[in-house]
Scaffold this motif. Structure first.
Motif, PDB file in Angstrom:
ATOM      1  N   VAL A  64      31.554 -13.148 -13.265  1.00 25.15           N
ATOM      2  CA  VAL A  64      32.181 -13.427 -14.555  1.00 25.15           C
ATOM      3  C   VAL A  64      33.680 -13.367 -14.346  1.00 25.15           C
ATOM      4  O   VAL A  64      34.177 -12.443 -13.681  1.00 25.15           O
ATOM      5  CB  VAL A  64      31.784 -12.383 -15.621  1.00 25.15           C
ATOM      6  N   GLY A 107      33.351  -7.607 -23.281  1.00 24.58           N
ATOM      7  CA  GLY A 107      32.075  -7.092 -23.777  1.00 24.58           C
ATOM      8  C   GLY A 107      31.766  -7.521 -25.202  1.00 24.58           C
ATOM      9  O   GLY A 107      30.931  -6.931 -25.864  1.00 24.58           O
ATOM     10  N   GLN A 167      33.533  -9.472 -13.181  1.00 24.56           N
ATOM     11  CA  GLN A 167      32.231  -8.813 -13.141  1.00 24.56           C
ATOM     12  C   GLN A 167      31.416  -9.534 -12.074  1.00 24.56           C
ATOM     13  O   GLN A 167      31.563 -10.737 -11.899  1.00 24.56           O
ATOM     14  CB  GLN A 167      31.493  -8.951 -14.478  1.00 24.56           C
ATOM     15  N   ASN A 206      23.337 -16.228 -20.924  1.00 25.98           N
ATOM     16  CA  ASN A 206      23.329 -17.493 -20.186  1.00 25.98           C
ATOM     17  C   ASN A 206      22.979 -17.299 -18.717  1.00 25.98           C
ATOM     18  O   ASN A 206      22.218 -18.069 -18.148  1.00 25.98           O
ATOM     19  CB  ASN A 206      24.711 -18.158 -20.267  1.00 25.98           C
ATOM     20  N   GLU A 265      35.786 -13.370 -23.485  1.00 28.89           N
ATOM     21  CA  GLU A 265      34.945 -12.579 -24.394  1.00 28.89           C
ATOM     22  C   GLU A 265      33.861 -11.837 -23.635  1.00 28.89           C
ATOM     23  O   GLU A 265      33.379 -10.790 -24.080  1.00 28.89           O
ATOM     24  CB  GLU A 265      34.377 -13.456 -25.516  1.00 28.89           C
ATOM     25  N   LEU A 266      33.452 -12.358 -22.459  1.00 28.46           N
ATOM     26  CA  LEU A 266      32.484 -11.634 -21.627  1.00 28.46           C
ATOM     27  C   LEU A 266      33.139 -10.419 -20.974  1.00 28.46           C
ATOM     28  O   LEU A 266      32.540  -9.354 -20.853  1.00 28.46           O
ATOM     29  CB  LEU A 266      31.927 -12.551 -20.529  1.00 28.46           C
ATOM     30  N   THR A 322      22.835  -6.495 -20.241  1.00 24.97           N
ATOM     31  CA  THR A 322      23.487  -5.866 -21.392  1.00 24.97           C
ATOM     32  C   THR A 322      24.416  -4.749 -20.933  1.00 24.97           C
ATOM     33  O   THR A 322      25.378  -4.419 -21.611  1.00 24.97           O
ATOM     34  CB  THR A 322      22.451  -5.265 -22.361  1.00 24.97           C
ATOM     35  N   SER A 370      30.158 -17.360 -14.684  1.00 20.93           N
ATOM     36  CA  SER A 370      30.354 -17.437 -16.128  1.00 20.93           C
ATOM     37  C   SER A 370      31.833 -17.256 -16.426  1.00 20.93           C
ATOM     38  O   SER A 370      32.466 -16.347 -15.904  1.00 20.93           O
ATOM     39  CB  SER A 370      29.556 -16.346 -16.840  1.00 20.93           C
ATOM     40  N   ILE A 414      30.450 -10.398 -26.060  1.00 23.64           N
ATOM     41  CA  ILE A 414      29.130 -11.031 -26.059  1.00 23.64           C
ATOM     42  C   ILE A 414      28.386 -10.631 -24.789  1.00 23.64           C
ATOM     43  O   ILE A 414      28.991 -10.250 -23.785  1.00 23.64           O
ATOM     44  CB  ILE A 414      29.194 -12.575 -26.165  1.00 23.64           C
ATOM     45  N   VAL A 415      27.058 -10.687 -24.868  1.00 26.33           N
ATOM     46  CA  VAL A 415      26.205 -10.363 -23.730  1.00 26.33           C
ATOM     47  C   VAL A 415      25.911 -11.654 -22.981  1.00 26.33           C
ATOM     48  O   VAL A 415      25.712 -12.703 -23.588  1.00 26.33           O
ATOM     49  CB  VAL A 415      24.902  -9.701 -24.216  1.00 26.33           C
ATOM     50  N   ASN A 416      25.900 -11.578 -21.662  1.00 30.25           N
ATOM     51  CA  ASN A 416      25.743 -12.783 -20.852  1.00 30.25           C
ATOM     52  C   ASN A 416      24.271 -13.189 -20.728  1.00 30.25           C
ATOM     53  O   ASN A 416      23.669 -13.081 -19.660  1.00 30.25           O
ATOM     54  CB  ASN A 416      26.359 -12.535 -19.473  1.00 30.25           C
ATOM     55  N   ALA A 419      28.065  -5.801 -20.531  1.00 31.33           N
ATOM     56  CA  ALA A 419      28.747  -5.945 -21.824  1.00 31.33           C
ATOM     57  C   ALA A 419      29.088  -4.577 -22.405  1.00 31.33           C
ATOM     58  O   ALA A 419      30.188  -4.367 -22.923  1.00 31.33           O
ATOM     59  CB  ALA A 419      27.878  -6.735 -22.797  1.00 31.33           C
TER      60      ALA A 419
END
Lengths: 415, 415
Positions: free
Chosen positions: B41, B15, A39, B21, B11-12, A20, B7, B17-19, A23
């Protein structure tokens, strides 16, 4: 400026925790207009951390490292980066004192490792940790910048909020001296609907920026303006908010990052010197529990009854057997009676009730998600409203509670 | 085999959405004994995706790409990797048919982009998507393996569960044919204490593996054995569990991934044909709400009272004024009386009460976190126990609820 977020921790590689932090920081950077193209996550491993730094330096200007600043043996982030950059670390005296005080107060032995948490880059600067021991630190060297923050979200987010975001804002400023943000909170409208209604506004705005955030049952908009002074920022923000209100003002309930529907309702009740009680069926106490989650709730909340079983609605709460037999538990009449009875029993100015079908099964022929919320108010006509939620059992329950809070808010504001 | 999770999605990076996955797949890989040293990411950008592949190929064997398989213009993952590897893509007829059927049924026009979702590596294999349209695909080439899965968690997790995890298990098998897992759940012991008590066992075990997972108020251990058949796996697991129980068995309350203290207590009450009611002060309905969070709770739960204000404890619940005056609300006597009164009022076989100080302020001279939990049971002596929690307001409240559940569990098992 291009930033890169590097999260350090073997527990991330094992999937034991969800990232988290990345994000959160990504969103903060986006808000500041700082681009992020990469990232990464790497374990608590000196050699692998150094490899990752090298790759990141080749493509980004600001490297943000999260985690690995703790007191245990495997926390190597700060030492690894200091050795990689060949930069001295320095003890931050005030933070060291706080750590010492903590160990004295809790009567535990402080080790060399605990002291480690108070070091920062001597040629850089540090950021205080209001919720823990590991301070953050920042260094600029050879056109690259390195920012290190602790991994526990409660520590990292507070540090960003209090110190790092304002600091990064100064780095991105040119002739604009000020940044001012305001968060508007909405209930009863989904994120995608909100964004589509504001589409023209969002697309054609660059200052202020408008960033939507979706919560579990609500949406926020953060409006951020930059200008040569605070007055210019405020002027820009006010103008944008006026435009937003003209489009979606009906769903607005309050402002601020640290606010919620339950806080707004609590404050409203307090302002009106009203006390509340609640009778709950499908929500099973969740409404009251939500009220109590906020400090000072004792000023407005006296108590309530969870009448889960039909017999309890009749025998303890006092709903008439006729209503239960002819209308059923999932009915307007039952919701109104529940709200009236609990308001009388608990001697409050307002009473609210929840009865319906949480799911997964249907009840009395009503599908899961059917909910009646009743409002009883001194000197006013009691009423109930029907809702139809489409979530799972606990989603329907929590949505009922939010809807109940919004119903109280709208009822009290109408007067 | 070393895996790397990549990933893909702007959108990641923003921030938005939280990853989750990455955490999900990391955990699956850990369970399969596949090491992961890096996660990345990157945005939906052809050039940047290719750069990331190159870096990942230099350090990992299995590259897992998540996301960017959707129907929109910015979904470029599959085409980018195919072009990078110079590998042909092939239409999967059954999946294409499902997409066509969907558009026919919903009366919408199907575009070329929608068809894109049914392509896979001709020289590899595909994985069906039971919850969406984008199929997964896998290719092995020049000692490196490439796995592409869709981004929506509901699609990805189902695909992993149904097809990919079993497929990856075949890749990691040598002569070992079977993998068996079991999750043990503990309450009342922190993760670090649990791990330190099991330290020797964890350090000296390679089969089965023992993986701890920390929840909010509880800890789980997942024991995973591999062997030539199921019997060998079960034998290995049973032996390890015996060792674990001899060290921390007192904190064990149940097994399984989809289990919780409230479910165990609900089942126990049901087995004993006992119904429960609750009187709550500081928890404000959270205990009852937690009971109701589980379907079928109506079989054991009748209802309860939230007596938040002192006068409500006296007037509605029936706690004697003497107790409130001489002992106070935060007392053994008050907790016992609350439990007795609610059990009588609601006609249940067992009653539980919660009274204490949630915080942040102290109450009646007791510091925040002081909590009494009372138990009243038909034909037994009522009693109350004192606890001292060290969390914030809502942490103290939820810990009280968990402790109350554990107290019921231990009380009912003692008989």
């Amino acid at each position: 400026m291009i930033a890169e977020i590097i999260s350090i921790g073997t527990e991330l590689l094992l999937g034991q925790i969800v990232n988290t932090n990345a994000a959160f920081i990504a969103k903060e950077l986006a808000m500041l207009g700082i681009n992020t193209y990469h990232q990464s996550v790497v374990g608590d491993n000196t050699a692998k951390i150094k490899e990752v730094i090298k790759i990141a330096e080749g493509r980004s200007d600001l490297l943000i490292f999260i985690g690995g600043l703790g007191p245990t043996q495997d926390d190597v982030t700060k030492q690894t980066i200091a050795s990689y950059l060949n930069e001295p670390l320095e003890l931050e005296i005030e933070s060291l004192k706080l750590i010492r005080d903590y160990f004295e107060k809790t009567g535990r032995d402080m080790t060399e490792n605990n002291q480690k948490q108070a070091y920062y880059f001597e040629n850089g600067r540090f950021f205080k940790n209001a919720n823990g021991h590991a301070i953050g630190t920042y260094l600029k060297k050879d056109e690259k910048a390195y920012l290190l923050v602790p991994g526990p979200p409660i520590e990292m987010e507070r540090m960003f909020h209090d110190e790092i975001t304002p600091f990064l804002a100064t780095l991105t400023q040119d002739d604009r001296q000020f940044i001012v943000s305001k968060t508007l909170r909405f209930y009863g409208i989904g994120e995608s609907t909100l964004v589509s209604k504001l589409n023209d506004l969002i697309e054609n705005q660059s200052n202020p920026t408008i960033a939507p955030y979706a919560g579990n049952h609500e949406v926020s908009l953060r409006i951020t303006a930059s200008g040569k002074d605070e007055r210019e920022c405020q002027h820009l923000i006010t103008h944008t908010i006026d435009q937003i209100f003209s489009l979606v003002g009906d769903f607005y309930y309050g402002e601020g990052d640290d606010n919620s529907l339950v806080k707004v309702v609590g404050k409203l009740l307090q302002d009106k010197k009203m006390r509340i009680s609640s009778a709950e069926s499908l929500t099973g106490g969740l409404f009251q529990s939500t009220l109590v989650s906020v400090p000072q709730s004792s000023k407005v909340f006296r108590g309530g009854i969870v009448a889960y079983e039909e017999a309890i609605k009749r025998d303890v709460l006092g709903v008439s057997p006729e209503i239960l037999e002819t209308e059923g538990m999932v009915s307007e009449a039952c919701a109104i009676s529940m709200a009236d009875k609990c308001r009388e029993k608990f001697g409050t100015e307002i009473g609210i009730s929840f009865t319906g079908v949480a799911g997964p099964d249907s009840l009395e022929g009503h599908p899961a998600g059917t909910v009646w919320i009743g409002i009883s108010q001194e000197g006013e006509l009691s009423f109930a409203k029907q809702y139809r939620f489409m979530r799972d059992r606990n989603g329907n329950r929590s949505q009922s509670v939010m809807q109940g809070l919004d119903l109280i808010r709208r009822t009290l504001l109408k007067e």
